[in-house]
Scaffold this motif. Sequence first.
Motif, short mmCIF file in Angstrom:
data_model
loop_
_atom_site.label_atom_id
_atom_site.label_comp_id
_atom_site.label_asym_id
_atom_site.label_seq_id
_atom_site.Cartn_x
_atom_site.Cartn_y
_atom_site.Cartn_z
N MET A 1 0.70 -1.31 -0.30
CA MET A 1 0.00 -0.02 -0.16
C MET A 1 0.92 1.06 0.04
SD MET A 1 -3.18 -0.72 2.45
CE MET A 1 -3.59 -2.49 2.86
N LEU A 2 0.34 2.41 -0.79
CA LEU A 2 1.12 3.51 -0.72
C LEU A 2 0.90 4.36 0.58
CD1 LEU A 2 0.60 4.63 -4.45
CD2 LEU A 2 2.22 3.34 -3.66
N ASP A 3 0.43 3.94 1.65
CA ASP A 3 0.43 4.86 2.74
C ASP A 3 1.62 4.78 3.42
OD1 ASP A 3 -0.30 2.15 3.18
OD2 ASP A 3 -1.44 2.40 5.05
N TYR A 4 2.51 3.54 2.97
CA TYR A 4 3.83 3.78 3.58
C TYR A 4 4.85 4.83 2.62
CZ TYR A 4 2.45 -0.26 6.06
OH TYR A 4 1.66 -1.10 6.74
N VAL A 5 4.37 5.05 1.50
CA VAL A 5 5.28 5.85 0.42
C VAL A 5 4.55 7.21 0.45
CG1 VAL A 5 5.70 6.06 -1.73
CG2 VAL A 5 5.52 3.94 -0.82
N MET A 6 3.28 7.42 0.41
CA MET A 6 2.65 8.92 0.36
C MET A 6 2.16 9.23 1.78
SD MET A 6 0.97 9.14 -3.42
CE MET A 6 -0.47 7.81 -3.01
N PRO A 7 2.14 10.80 1.79
CA PRO A 7 1.06 11.03 2.96
C PRO A 7 -0.43 10.74 2.79
CG PRO A 7 2.96 12.49 2.38
CD PRO A 7 2.91 11.74 1.32
N GLN A 8 -1.16 10.88 3.70
CA GLN A 8 -2.36 10.92 3.42
C GLN A 8 -3.11 11.77 2.64
OE1 GLN A 8 -4.52 11.15 7.24
NE2 GLN A 8 -6.54 9.85 6.30
N GLY A 9 -2.61 12.96 2.82
CA GLY A 9 -3.14 14.21 1.74
C GLY A 9 -2.96 13.86 0.24
N TRP A 10 -1.72 13.22 -0.08
CA TRP A 10 -1.31 12.91 -1.46
C TRP A 10 -2.10 11.68 -1.78
CZ3 TRP A 10 0.77 16.22 -4.34
CH2 TRP A 10 1.69 17.11 -4.01
N THR A 11 -2.47 10.65 -0.86
CA THR A 11 -3.25 9.61 -1.29
C THR A 11 -4.48 10.05 -1.51
OG1 THR A 11 -1.88 8.46 0.27
CG2 THR A 11 -4.20 7.34 -0.45
N VAL A 12 -5.24 11.15 -1.06
CA VAL A 12 -6.69 11.49 -1.40
C VAL A 12 -6.61 12.15 -2.60
CG1 VAL A 12 -8.36 13.20 -0.55
CG2 VAL A 12 -7.32 11.87 1.14
N LEU A 13 -5.69 13.04 -2.83
CA LEU A 13 -5.29 13.57 -4.30
C LEU A 13 -5.10 12.55 -5.32
CD1 LEU A 13 -3.22 16.72 -3.52
CD2 LEU A 13 -5.55 16.64 -3.80
N ALA A 14 -4.50 11.47 -5.05
CA ALA A 14 -4.26 10.35 -6.07
C ALA A 14 -5.66 9.77 -6.32
CB ALA A 14 -3.26 9.45 -5.44
N ASP A 15 -6.23 9.36 -5.12
CA ASP A 15 -7.84 8.90 -5.48
C ASP A 15 -8.66 9.64 -6.30
OD1 ASP A 15 -7.14 6.69 -3.67
OD2 ASP A 15 -7.83 7.73 -1.68
N ILE A 16 -8.72 11.05 -6.08
CA ILE A 16 -9.57 12.02 -6.78
C ILE A 16 -8.99 11.75 -8.38
CG2 ILE A 16 -10.24 14.10 -7.14
CD1 ILE A 16 -10.01 14.56 -4.15
N ALA A 17 -7.84 12.19 -8.30
CA ALA A 17 -7.06 12.00 -9.80
C ALA A 17 -7.55 10.71 -10.53
CB ALA A 17 -5.79 12.30 -9.81
N ALA A 18 -7.21 9.72 -9.82
CA ALA A 18 -7.67 8.36 -10.22
C ALA A 18 -9.21 8.16 -10.73
CB ALA A 18 -7.25 7.16 -9.41
N TRP A 19 -9.99 8.69 -9.89
CA TRP A 19 -11.58 8.76 -10.43
C TRP A 19 -11.53 9.47 -11.81
CZ3 TRP A 19 -14.62 4.75 -10.53
CH2 TRP A 19 -14.83 4.26 -9.17
N GLY A 20 -11.06 10.41 -11.77
CA GLY A 20 -11.19 11.17 -12.76
C GLY A 20 -10.43 10.69 -14.33
N VAL A 21 -9.52 10.00 -14.06
CA VAL A 21 -8.78 9.24 -15.23
C VAL A 21 -9.54 8.07 -15.62
CG1 VAL A 21 -6.56 8.01 -15.74
CG2 VAL A 21 -6.40 10.10 -14.61
N ILE A 22 -10.37 7.30 -14.77
CA ILE A 22 -11.05 6.35 -14.91
C ILE A 22 -12.12 6.75 -15.72
CG2 ILE A 22 -12.49 4.57 -13.91
CD1 ILE A 22 -10.44 4.30 -11.64
N HIS A 23 -12.93 7.73 -15.32
CA HIS A 23 -14.00 8.20 -15.93
C HIS A 23 -13.75 8.71 -17.22
CE1 HIS A 23 -17.60 7.48 -13.24
NE2 HIS A 23 -16.76 7.96 -12.14
N ALA A 24 -12.82 9.37 -17.37
CA ALA A 24 -12.34 9.71 -18.77
C ALA A 24 -12.04 8.76 -19.62
CB ALA A 24 -11.14 10.78 -18.39
N ALA A 25 -10.93 7.89 -19.00
CA ALA A 25 -10.69 6.73 -19.99
C ALA A 25 -11.68 5.85 -20.38
CB ALA A 25 -9.73 5.83 -19.30
N THR A 26 -12.61 5.40 -19.55
CA THR A 26 -13.57 4.55 -19.93
C THR A 26 -14.80 5.31 -20.80
OG1 THR A 26 -15.05 5.14 -17.93
CG2 THR A 26 -13.65 3.06 -17.72
N GLY A 27 -14.77 6.66 -20.61
CA GLY A 27 -15.83 7.34 -21.57
C GLY A 27 -15.16 7.51 -23.16
N TYR A 28 -13.76 7.73 -22.97
CA TYR A 28 -13.16 7.69 -24.31
C TYR A 28 -13.23 6.38 -25.03
CZ TYR A 28 -9.84 8.85 -27.99
OH TYR A 28 -9.21 8.81 -29.18
#
Length: 160
Positions: A1-28
């Motif tokens: 898990m990345l919680d050992y690598v990334m601080p919690q705030g960065w993980t939240v940003l990664a989650d938000i970005a990941a959902w954005g990428v997932i929706h854009a990629a599946t839509g495309y």
Amino acid sequence: MLDYVMPQGWTVLADIAAWGVIHAATGYAAHRLTPQWLARDHRLLRPLAFEQGGRWYRRRLRINRWKDALPEAGALFAGGVSKRELPALDKSGLELFVRETRRAELGHWWAMLAGPVFMLWNPPAIAAVLIGYGIAINLPFIAIQRYNRFRTEPLLRRAR
């Protein structure tokens, strides 16, 4: 898990970005499907007995009361088609609309099914919340596409 690598705030940003990428990629990806491929219902798209030709969505979910309040992004990509209204009442317009409901439904299925990717870097409880979010966000759109398709197909049969 990345919680050992990334601080919690960065993980939240990664989650938000990941959902954005997932929706854009599946839509495309759905946008790139050919009209021939979308001409019929495939496995995920087939009507189910409980749906009763769309009546279940109207009676149980009262979908006709809230469906127009949700955003519609069918025309987001070049050449895309908005599903806010029928493009035309003739055979080709109805066929186009039905194909576009299939395209949109598949894009939302694919986005929802990508939810388990969050298990890669989130603790189990957070991953479960993010998967739940993916289900909660995509299921209403899937229901709308199915309801609209079931309502349009009888018109298309008459037009043929």
